[in-house]
Write an enzyme that holds these catalytic residues in place. Structure first.
Site, PDB file in Angstrom:
ATOM      1  CE  LYS A  74      38.513  35.675  47.459  1.00  0.00           C
ATOM      2  NZ  LYS A  74      39.975  36.001  47.499  1.00  0.00           N
TER       3      LYS A  74
ATOM      4  CB  THR B  85      43.474  35.712  48.275  1.00  0.00           C
ATOM      5  OG1 THR B  85      43.986  36.706  49.160  1.00  0.00           O
ATOM      6  CG2 THR B  85      43.338  34.396  49.024  1.00  0.00           C
TER       7      THR B  85
ATOM      8  CG  LEU C 174      43.490  41.216  39.480  1.00  0.00           C
ATOM      9  CD1 LEU C 174      43.887  40.373  38.280  1.00  0.00           C
ATOM     10  CD2 LEU C 174      42.641  42.411  39.047  1.00  0.00           C
ATOM     11  N   PRO C 175      40.543  40.054  42.786  1.00  0.00           N
ATOM     12  CG  PRO C 175      38.347  40.782  42.531  1.00  0.00           C
ATOM     13  CD  PRO C 175      39.665  40.737  41.826  1.00  0.00           C
TER      14      PRO C 175
ATOM     15  CE  LYS D 220      45.777  36.601  51.493  1.00  0.00           C
ATOM     16  NZ  LYS D 220      45.736  37.790  52.356  1.00  0.00           N
TER      17      LYS D 220
END
Length: 305
Positions: A241, A97, A66-67, A172
């Protein structure tokens, strides 16, 4: 339960999730999938589920792609049926992320229900996802990771256990920030090289044999100077983001970010100039726009017209 009998579910079959899912189904494994875009389920070769909660109810291991944390939390907490479907022994792997603090909260809530939540940051982009060669950085219970490693191995080449819950998403963010720095800085350098009338292939050869070498000089710009932007990977919006999440992480750790302004400015510029949903490699065109309409893959005369 052996991996042969493990039921696999996937929530989020978009740009990256769809590619990872196709690696699973392409290997002959059955997959239960859900995505708001129904066509994505069939494209991934998955059997359709009516909701994310139904994926949880029908799977032993659930993969989320998912975003960001806002969407992850909306999926986990938005429908009461999702948590109600979580059961003892289940493993849910978040490939998004996401913010480590949010990850740890979800992990604790799932642990109360006897399930394990692993955070698995991914690296390698769309090209690596397409051929099952991603790198995964995983946080959470090591034994649970070993149980689901055969599933993760369908779409990854390397899997690193980074520590407790949240560690995978933390690594990450650290990695993605360096990626953002390398891409935006190399884009700036290559626009300058174009305006200086240098041969771009030669410049890249020099950089790749010198101390300026990085992932972008090796893997991105040899293609970009030919007009191939490697479409399909992380967009400028998502890159910005990720950098923002990195800055929030550093704030929570009390670490100053002295180098954050560059990628924030670069990918923010790309968004403002109309490249928001294009691959982040097009940041070079955004920089080129304000440098007089420079394009690396055009002739010198066209680029500086």
């Amino acid at each position: 339960m052996s991996d042969e009998t493990m039921r696999i579910g996937f929530v989020g079959l978009g740009n990256m999730g769809g590619r990872m899912a196709r690696c699973i189904t392409g290997a002959g494994d059955a997959l239960l999938g859900f995505d708001p875009r129904e066509a994505a389920i069939g494209e991934a070769g998955a059997a359709p589920a009516a909701s994310a909660a139904d994926v949880v109810a029908g799977s032993d291991v659930v993969l989320l792609s998912l975003p960001d944390s806002t969407v992850v939390e909306a999926v986990v907490y938005g429908d009461p049926a999702f948590l109600a479907s979580v059961r003892v022994g289940q493993v849910i792997v978040d490939l998004s992320t996401a913010a480590p603090e949010s990850t740890r909260r979800i992990a604790a809530d799932l642990a109360e229900r006897g399930a394990v939540y692993l955070d698995a940051g991914i690296s390698g982009g769309a090209a690596a996802a397409e051929v099952g060669a991603l790198t995964l950085m995983v946080g959470g219970d090591a034994d649970a990771l070993e149980r689901v490693r055969p599933v993760l191995g369908r779409f990854s080449k390397q899997v690193f256990h980074c520590g407790a819950s949240g560690a995978g998403h933390t690594v990450k963010l650290l990695n993605n920030f360096l990626n953002a720095i390398a891409l935006s800085a190399t884009a700036e350098v290559m626009v300058a090289a174009r305006k200086a009338d240098l041969d771009l292939a030669t410049v890249l050869d020099v950089l790749n044999a010198s101390s300026g070498v990085n992932f972008a000089t090796i893997n991105r710009f040899p293609r970009i100077i030919q007009g191939d932007y490697l479409e399909g990977g992380l967009t400028n919006t998502l890159m910005l983001k990720d950098v923002t999440l990195y800055l929030e992480l550093l704030g929570s750790l009390g670490v100053p970010s002295l180098n954050g302004a560059g990628p924030v400015a670069s990918f923010g510029l790309a968004r403002q100039l109309g490249y928001a949903d294009r691959i982040s490699n097009t940041v070079v065109d955004a920089i080129g726009d304000i440098a007089g309409g420079v394009r690396l893959h055009a002739s010198t005369e066209e680029a500086q017209a």
